[in-house]
Write a protein that holds these residues in place. Structure first.
Motif, PDB file in Angstrom:
ATOM      1  N   PRO A 137      69.442  22.220  75.678  1.00 11.11           N
ATOM      2  CA  PRO A 137      68.207  22.065  74.851  1.00 11.11           C
ATOM      3  C   PRO A 137      67.417  20.769  75.488  1.00 11.11           C
ATOM      4  O   PRO A 137      66.124  20.701  75.228  1.00 11.11           O
ATOM      5  N   GLY A 138      68.161  19.798  75.668  1.00 14.52           N
ATOM      6  CA  GLY A 138      67.547  18.486  76.130  1.00 14.52           C
ATOM      7  C   GLY A 138      67.464  18.607  77.632  1.00 14.52           C
ATOM      8  O   GLY A 138      67.064  17.532  78.331  1.00 14.52           O
ATOM      9  N   PHE A 139      67.363  19.553  78.306  1.00 18.76           N
ATOM     10  CA  PHE A 139      67.136  19.576  79.902  1.00 18.76           C
ATOM     11  C   PHE A 139      65.834  19.373  80.425  1.00 18.76           C
ATOM     12  O   PHE A 139      64.963  19.591  79.788  1.00 18.76           O
ATOM     13  N   SER A 140      65.895  18.351  81.367  1.00 17.97           N
ATOM     14  CA  SER A 140      64.646  17.914  81.929  1.00 17.97           C
ATOM     15  C   SER A 140      65.044  17.558  83.439  1.00 17.97           C
ATOM     16  O   SER A 140      66.055  16.934  83.532  1.00 17.97           O
ATOM     17  N   ILE A 141      63.996  17.326  84.377  1.00 16.67           N
ATOM     18  CA  ILE A 141      64.375  17.093  85.635  1.00 16.67           C
ATOM     19  C   ILE A 141      63.881  15.628  85.642  1.00 16.67           C
ATOM     20  O   ILE A 141      62.830  15.089  85.192  1.00 16.67           O
ATOM     21  N   HIS A 142      64.955  14.639  86.426  1.00 14.87           N
ATOM     22  CA  HIS A 142      64.701  13.521  86.601  1.00 14.87           C
ATOM     23  C   HIS A 142      65.218  13.007  87.860  1.00 14.87           C
ATOM     24  O   HIS A 142      66.435  13.762  88.391  1.00 14.87           O
ATOM     25  N   PRO A 143      64.660  11.687  88.428  1.00 14.78           N
ATOM     26  CA  PRO A 143      63.666  11.022  88.145  1.00 14.78           C
ATOM     27  C   PRO A 143      62.429  11.887  88.521  1.00 14.78           C
ATOM     28  O   PRO A 143      62.213  12.826  89.128  1.00 14.78           O
ATOM     29  N   ALA A 144      61.266  11.450  87.616  1.00 16.43           N
ATOM     30  CA  ALA A 144      59.934  12.143  87.967  1.00 16.43           C
ATOM     31  C   ALA A 144      59.586  11.924  89.431  1.00 16.43           C
ATOM     32  O   ALA A 144      59.852  10.650  89.835  1.00 16.43           O
ATOM     33  N   SER A 145      58.807  12.744  90.102  1.00 17.85           N
ATOM     34  CA  SER A 145      58.430  12.624  91.362  1.00 17.85           C
ATOM     35  C   SER A 145      57.063  13.409  91.714  1.00 17.85           C
ATOM     36  O   SER A 145      56.972  14.342  90.970  1.00 17.85           O
ATOM     37  N   ILE A 165      73.047  16.249  84.907  1.00 20.45           N
ATOM     38  CA  ILE A 165      72.287  17.498  84.549  1.00 20.45           C
ATOM     39  C   ILE A 165      70.664  17.269  84.700  1.00 20.45           C
ATOM     40  O   ILE A 165      70.332  16.334  84.009  1.00 20.45           O
ATOM     41  N   GLY A 166      70.012  18.160  85.394  1.00 22.89           N
ATOM     42  CA  GLY A 166      68.534  17.896  85.835  1.00 22.89           C
ATOM     43  C   GLY A 166      68.433  16.800  86.800  1.00 22.89           C
ATOM     44  O   GLY A 166      67.242  16.697  87.123  1.00 22.89           O
ATOM     45  N   LEU A 167      69.218  16.135  87.284  1.00 26.36           N
ATOM     46  CA  LEU A 167      69.285  15.251  88.342  1.00 26.36           C
ATOM     47  C   LEU A 167      68.373  15.829  89.528  1.00 26.36           C
ATOM     48  O   LEU A 167      69.047  16.678  90.060  1.00 26.36           O
ATOM     49  N   ASP A 168      67.356  15.219  90.148  1.00 21.42           N
ATOM     50  CA  ASP A 168      66.645  15.812  91.400  1.00 21.42           C
ATOM     51  C   ASP A 168      67.336  14.772  92.650  1.00 21.42           C
ATOM     52  O   ASP A 168      67.027  13.573  92.510  1.00 21.42           O
ATOM     53  N   ILE A 169      68.151  15.375  93.238  1.00 21.36           N
ATOM     54  CA  ILE A 169      68.793  14.713  94.436  1.00 21.36           C
ATOM     55  C   ILE A 169      67.996  14.366  95.419  1.00 21.36           C
ATOM     56  O   ILE A 169      68.450  13.419  96.250  1.00 21.36           O
ATOM     57  N   GLY A 170      66.651  14.826  95.310  1.00 22.24           N
ATOM     58  CA  GLY A 170      65.650  14.365  96.331  1.00 22.24           C
ATOM     59  C   GLY A 170      65.381  12.795  96.287  1.00 22.24           C
ATOM     60  O   GLY A 170      64.480  12.668  97.153  1.00 22.24           O
ATOM     61  N   PHE A 171      65.389  12.558  95.104  1.00 15.86           N
ATOM     62  CA  PHE A 171      65.073  11.033  94.848  1.00 15.86           C
ATOM     63  C   PHE A 171      65.633  10.078  96.046  1.00 15.86           C
ATOM     64  O   PHE A 171      65.112   8.955  96.283  1.00 15.86           O
ATOM     65  N   GLU A 172      66.714  10.597  96.644  1.00 15.43           N
ATOM     66  CA  GLU A 172      67.304   9.756  97.363  1.00 15.43           C
ATOM     67  C   GLU A 172      67.162  10.023  98.816  1.00 15.43           C
ATOM     68  O   GLU A 172      67.660  11.391  98.974  1.00 15.43           O
ATOM     69  N   ALA A 173      66.815   9.307  99.843  1.00 14.88           N
ATOM     70  CA  ALA A 173      66.258   9.951 101.276  1.00 14.88           C
ATOM     71  C   ALA A 173      67.547  10.882 101.930  1.00 14.88           C
ATOM     72  O   ALA A 173      67.127  11.755 102.490  1.00 14.88           O
ATOM     73  N   ASN A 174      68.793  10.043 101.972  1.00 13.77           N
ATOM     74  CA  ASN A 174      69.884  11.040 102.669  1.00 13.77           C
ATOM     75  C   ASN A 174      70.084  12.297 101.923  1.00 13.77           C
ATOM     76  O   ASN A 174      70.280  13.419 102.860  1.00 13.77           O
ATOM     77  N   ARG A 175      70.166  12.433 100.797  1.00 12.53           N
ATOM     78  CA  ARG A 175      70.408  13.634 100.120  1.00 12.53           C
ATOM     79  C   ARG A 175      69.204  14.674 100.295  1.00 12.53           C
ATOM     80  O   ARG A 175      69.499  15.853 100.543  1.00 12.53           O
ATOM     81  N   ARG A 176      68.072  14.172 100.038  1.00 12.90           N
ATOM     82  CA  ARG A 176      66.892  14.887 100.386  1.00 12.90           C
ATOM     83  C   ARG A 176      66.878  15.338 101.760  1.00 12.90           C
ATOM     84  O   ARG A 176      66.471  16.565 102.017  1.00 12.90           O
ATOM     85  N   ASN A 177      67.093  14.731 102.581  1.00 18.31           N
ATOM     86  CA  ASN A 177      66.975  15.209 104.049  1.00 18.31           C
ATOM     87  C   ASN A 177      68.175  16.005 104.367  1.00 18.31           C
ATOM     88  O   ASN A 177      67.810  17.239 105.051  1.00 18.31           O
ATOM     89  N   ALA A 178      69.204  16.046 103.719  1.00 24.95           N
ATOM     90  CA  ALA A 178      70.269  16.941 104.019  1.00 24.95           C
ATOM     91  C   ALA A 178      69.864  18.408 103.319  1.00 24.95           C
ATOM     92  O   ALA A 178      69.993  19.226 103.950  1.00 24.95           O
ATOM     93  N   ALA A 179      69.263  18.294 102.211  1.00 25.21           N
ATOM     94  CA  ALA A 179      68.800  19.177 101.522  1.00 25.21           C
ATOM     95  C   ALA A 179      67.775  20.147 101.920  1.00 25.21           C
ATOM     96  O   ALA A 179      67.550  21.189 102.371  1.00 25.21           O
ATOM     97  N   GLU A 180      66.564  19.427 102.550  1.00 28.19           N
ATOM     98  CA  GLU A 180      65.527  19.841 103.219  1.00 28.19           C
ATOM     99  C   GLU A 180      66.092  20.642 104.517  1.00 28.19           C
ATOM    100  O   GLU A 180      65.361  21.527 104.997  1.00 28.19           O
TER     101      GLU A 180
END
Length: 418
Positions: A324-332, A353-368
């Motif tokens: 019920p309390g799900f939200s995407i964070h941090p905002a970007s 839960i709801g963490l956008d790992i793209g907020f951190e450059a290394n994780r974002r680059n790996a995901a992309e």
């Protein structure tokens, strides 16, 4: 003009001095080489350094004018040990370090002999029992401070030795030098000669005869050789034990990693079989694999890329799916977010839960980096390492806004789980 007899005596004296200098240099280098052979495995330090005792004995018996022989012997030994001379040429930093270390060895012998002569005279005159203790304190612990201090300081300043090894090296150096003096010096002072070197309350103490002196040296050599053999046997036995333990640990680690991989493969299979898996399906899967039996794992989760235009609908579906309390964070303001939709066990991972790992450059680059043709990512494994936490992700490709993205099951390890 000097009379011929005076000139001949001086020539003979100079010749004797030159012979003694050469003999001292050779004895220093030879016994130093033997001392290194007796070093305890793996051979970084020797428990007994015989040249230190030979150097002090030579200056006490023949005078401090022989100190250059100590320097030459030590310098020659340092050049050989440090491989300063080779077919490629001369390595001058090692030459310079060797010269300074040799000067420290010579200075130590000069200072020790001077202190002993100043306190006990020449020849050595022992007047009471306490003088014996004082003699060994001056010649050993006190007299042997110079060489290790100069040597370790030189090696550190030259960049040869890191600062964290200086204390241990200094202690080993000091201990080996002191042992060499305390073992060699007494035998040398009582070696056969016409005039005794040690007196007790003014009365000369009779030197040892030749056979006794040779026997003592042979006994000492045999004892050191036996110590070397014993140390080598113990070292090999411990090395074999360690190798066996390392092999067992390697097999255990392989088994553990295989268990981790199987849990990831199972998650990928679940995703492939159910493109729209629910939270309860993920909970059932994690309960089924028994995450408690996988030591070192902090949690296994489901990561989904979400386009910016789909965020509202994605959040609504997640809230309806048991969060019920799900939200995407941090905002970007990024066009794509890589969101942790499910993770178990939830008790210790609720903040993820709801963490956008793209907020951190290394994780974002790996995901992309997963946005490539599906054929390149069949059962591929993605590693993301940051802040001491290791994530390994695996899954299949989905299309979002015309691009291929990987839906991943991912596993989090605690820092240093192995």
């Amino acid at each position: 003009m000097f009379p011929f007899s005076t000139w001949s005596r001086q020539l003979l004296t100079h010749r004797q001095t030159a012979i003694r200098l050469g003999a001292l240099a050779a004895a220093y280098a030879l016994t130093g080489w033997l001392g290194l052979l007796l070093a305890a495995p793996p051979g970084y330090a020797t428990l007994v350094w015989p040249p230190s005792g030979i150097a002090v004995a030579a200056l006490l018996i023949f005078g401090r004018k022989l100190w250059p022989g100590i320097w030459v012997g030590s310098f020659s030994l340092n050049l050989g040990v440090g491989h300063a001379l080779s077919a490629a040429g001369v390595y001058w930093p090692t030459v310079l370090s060797g010269a300074v270390i040799a000067m420290g060895s010579a200075a130590q012998a000069v200072l020790t002999a001077a202190l002993l002569k100043r306190r006990f005279g020449q020849p050595i005159n022992i007047t009471r029992t306490g003088d014996v203790v004082l003699f060994f304190v001056i010649s050993g612990p006190l007299g042997c401070l110079t060489a290790p201090t100069v040597g370790v300081l030189t090696l550190w300043l030259s960049g040869t030795m890191p600062i964290n090894l200086t204390a241990a090296t200094w202690l080993s150096w000091w201990g080996g030098t002191m042992a060499g003096v305390l073992l060699i010096l007494p035998i040398a002072l009582f070696a056969p000669r016409r005039r005794p070197m040690v007196h007790f309350r003014g009365t000369p103490i009779k030197p040892l005869n030749a056979s006794m002196a040779i026997g003592l040296f042979l006994l000492m050599g045999a004892t050191l050789a036996a110590s070397k053999v014993t140390s080598a046997i113990a070292y090999e036995r411990n090395l074999a034990t360690f190798s066996g333990m390392a092999k067992d640990s390697e097999e255990a680690l392989k088994y553990r990693l295989q268990s981790y991989r199987q849990s990831l493969d199972g998650g990928a299979a679940l995703i492939d079989s159910s493109p729209n898996i629910t939270r309860q399906q993920w909970v059932d899967y994690i309960d089924g694999i028994g995450i408690g039996s996988l030591p070192g794992i902090n949690g296994i989760g489901y990561l989904e890329p979400v386009g910016r235009s789909e965020e509202a609908a994605f959040v609504k579906r997640a809230q309806a799916d048991g969060s019920p309390g799900f939200s995407i964070h941090p905002a970007s303001d990024r066009s794509i977010s890589y969101v942790v939709k499910y993770i178990e066990p939830i008790r210790i991972n609720r903040s993820a839960i709801g963490l956008d790992i793209g907020f951190e450059a290394n994780r974002r680059n790996a995901a992309e980096g997963t946005a490539k043709p599906p054929a390149l990512f069949n059962k591929d494994v993605l590693h993301i390492i940051t802040n001491g936490m290791i994530s390994i992700a695996i899954g299949h490709i989905v299309k979002i806004a015309g691009y291929n993205y990987r839906v991943r099951a991912f596993i989090h390890f605690c820092p240093y789980p192995f």
